[in-house]
Design a protein around this motif. Structure first.
Motif, PDB file in Angstrom:
ATOM      1  N   GLY A  24       0.825  -1.213   0.000  1.00  0.00           N
ATOM      2  CA  GLY A  24       0.000   0.000   0.000  1.00  0.00           C
ATOM      3  C   GLY A  24       0.851   1.252   0.000  1.00  0.00           C
ATOM      4  N   ALA A  46      -5.314  -1.005   2.501  1.00  0.00           N
ATOM      5  CA  ALA A  46      -6.106  -0.535   1.361  1.00  0.00           C
ATOM      6  C   ALA A  46      -7.053   0.605   1.727  1.00  0.00           C
ATOM      7  CB  ALA A  46      -6.900  -1.701   0.774  1.00  0.00           C
ATOM      8  N   THR A  47      -7.645   0.563   2.918  1.00  0.00           N
ATOM      9  CA  THR A  47      -8.589   1.607   3.311  1.00  0.00           C
ATOM     10  C   THR A  47      -7.916   2.962   3.383  1.00  0.00           C
ATOM     11  OG1 THR A  47      -9.927   0.033   4.567  1.00  0.00           O
ATOM     12  CG2 THR A  47     -10.236   2.347   5.073  1.00  0.00           C
ATOM     13  N   LEU A  50      -7.101   4.232  -0.091  1.00  0.00           N
ATOM     14  CA  LEU A  50      -8.294   4.815  -0.694  1.00  0.00           C
ATOM     15  C   LEU A  50      -8.566   6.204  -0.128  1.00  0.00           C
ATOM     16  CD1 LEU A  50     -10.854   4.481  -2.461  1.00  0.00           C
ATOM     17  CD2 LEU A  50     -11.961   3.446  -0.469  1.00  0.00           C
ATOM     18  N   SER A  65      -6.367   1.049  -4.227  1.00  0.00           N
ATOM     19  CA  SER A  65      -6.893   0.339  -3.064  1.00  0.00           C
ATOM     20  C   SER A  65      -7.128  -1.135  -3.386  1.00  0.00           C
ATOM     21  CB  SER A  65      -8.201   0.993  -2.601  1.00  0.00           C
ATOM     22  OG  SER A  65      -8.746   0.304  -1.510  1.00  0.00           O
TER      23      SER A  65
END
Length: 207
Positions: A24, A46-47, A50, A65
């Motif tokens: 990430g 990923a959150t 994003l 993401s």
């Protein structure tokens, strides 16, 4: 030094190092020019990819993401798949799974900091206990759509995996459910700040 050439030890090291790769962080830095360790929740998952990338490049945020989820899951699965082709024992495979998640959550490349372990856990569970994992993934997706709170839906999905595994794969072919409990504990522990915010009603939704 002979222990360094032991089959299991090599795979344990490989699993931890592969798990430690902060995809990430790398993706957001390379393709969006942002350091997610300094923004948002400061997580490498990923959150946060994003949330942070969305501020400057909304069209790219979702792609990065999704790529983060896939790569974080893959890095957990690939070592297992290689070990399986070499007929590693079930206990070795579960040790690899635990170390992959541990590597992601406490990365050697980030000073023993890291992410929450959900996607990497998903990867190792999918290889070792596919049916319970699919059940947990459905729980994750459904509650994610309804609640739009990433941490809560992830924890509910993880709980679904654990419960389904106890019913469908009790003993995990090693005579104990300890490996899945250890992985679940690591992920729950890394989510403690989220759990506190959930209790206070302060956890942000993913919109």
């Amino acid at each position: 030094m002979d222990f360094l050439f032991n089959f299991n030890i090599l795979f344990y090291l490989f699993a931890y190092l592969a798990g430690s790769i902060p995809f990430g962080l790398l993706l957001a830095n390379i393709f969006a020019g942002v350091n997610i360790k300094e923004s948002g929740s400061k997580s490498i998952g990923a959150t946060n990819v994003l949330r942070v990338v969305k501020e400057t490049n909304p069209s790219l945020a979702k792609k990065l993401s999704i790529a983060t989820v896939i790569l974080d899951a893959f890095k957990g699965a690939i070592v297992l798949l290689i070990a399986m082709t070499l007929d590693a024992s079930a206990s070795t495979l579960w040790a690899i799974a635990v170390l992959s998640v541990l590597g992601h959550c406490y990365s050697v490349f980030l000073g023993l900091e890291g992410g929450k372990g959900v996607a990497t856990g998903l990867g190792v569970f999918l290889v070792l206990i596919p049916i319970p994992t699919l059940i947990g993934a459905i729980v994750w997706i459904v509650f994610g759509k309804i609640l739009k709170i990433s941490s809560l839906s992830s924890l509910l999905g993880l709980t679904g995996v654990v419960l389904a595994a106890i019913i469908l794969n009790n003993g995990l072919n090693v005579g104990s459910n300890a490996p899945i409990y250890i992985i679940a504990f690591i992920i729950y522990y890394k989510h403690l700040p989220n759990i506190v915010r959930l209790i206070k009603g302060e956890e942000k939704k993913v919109i």
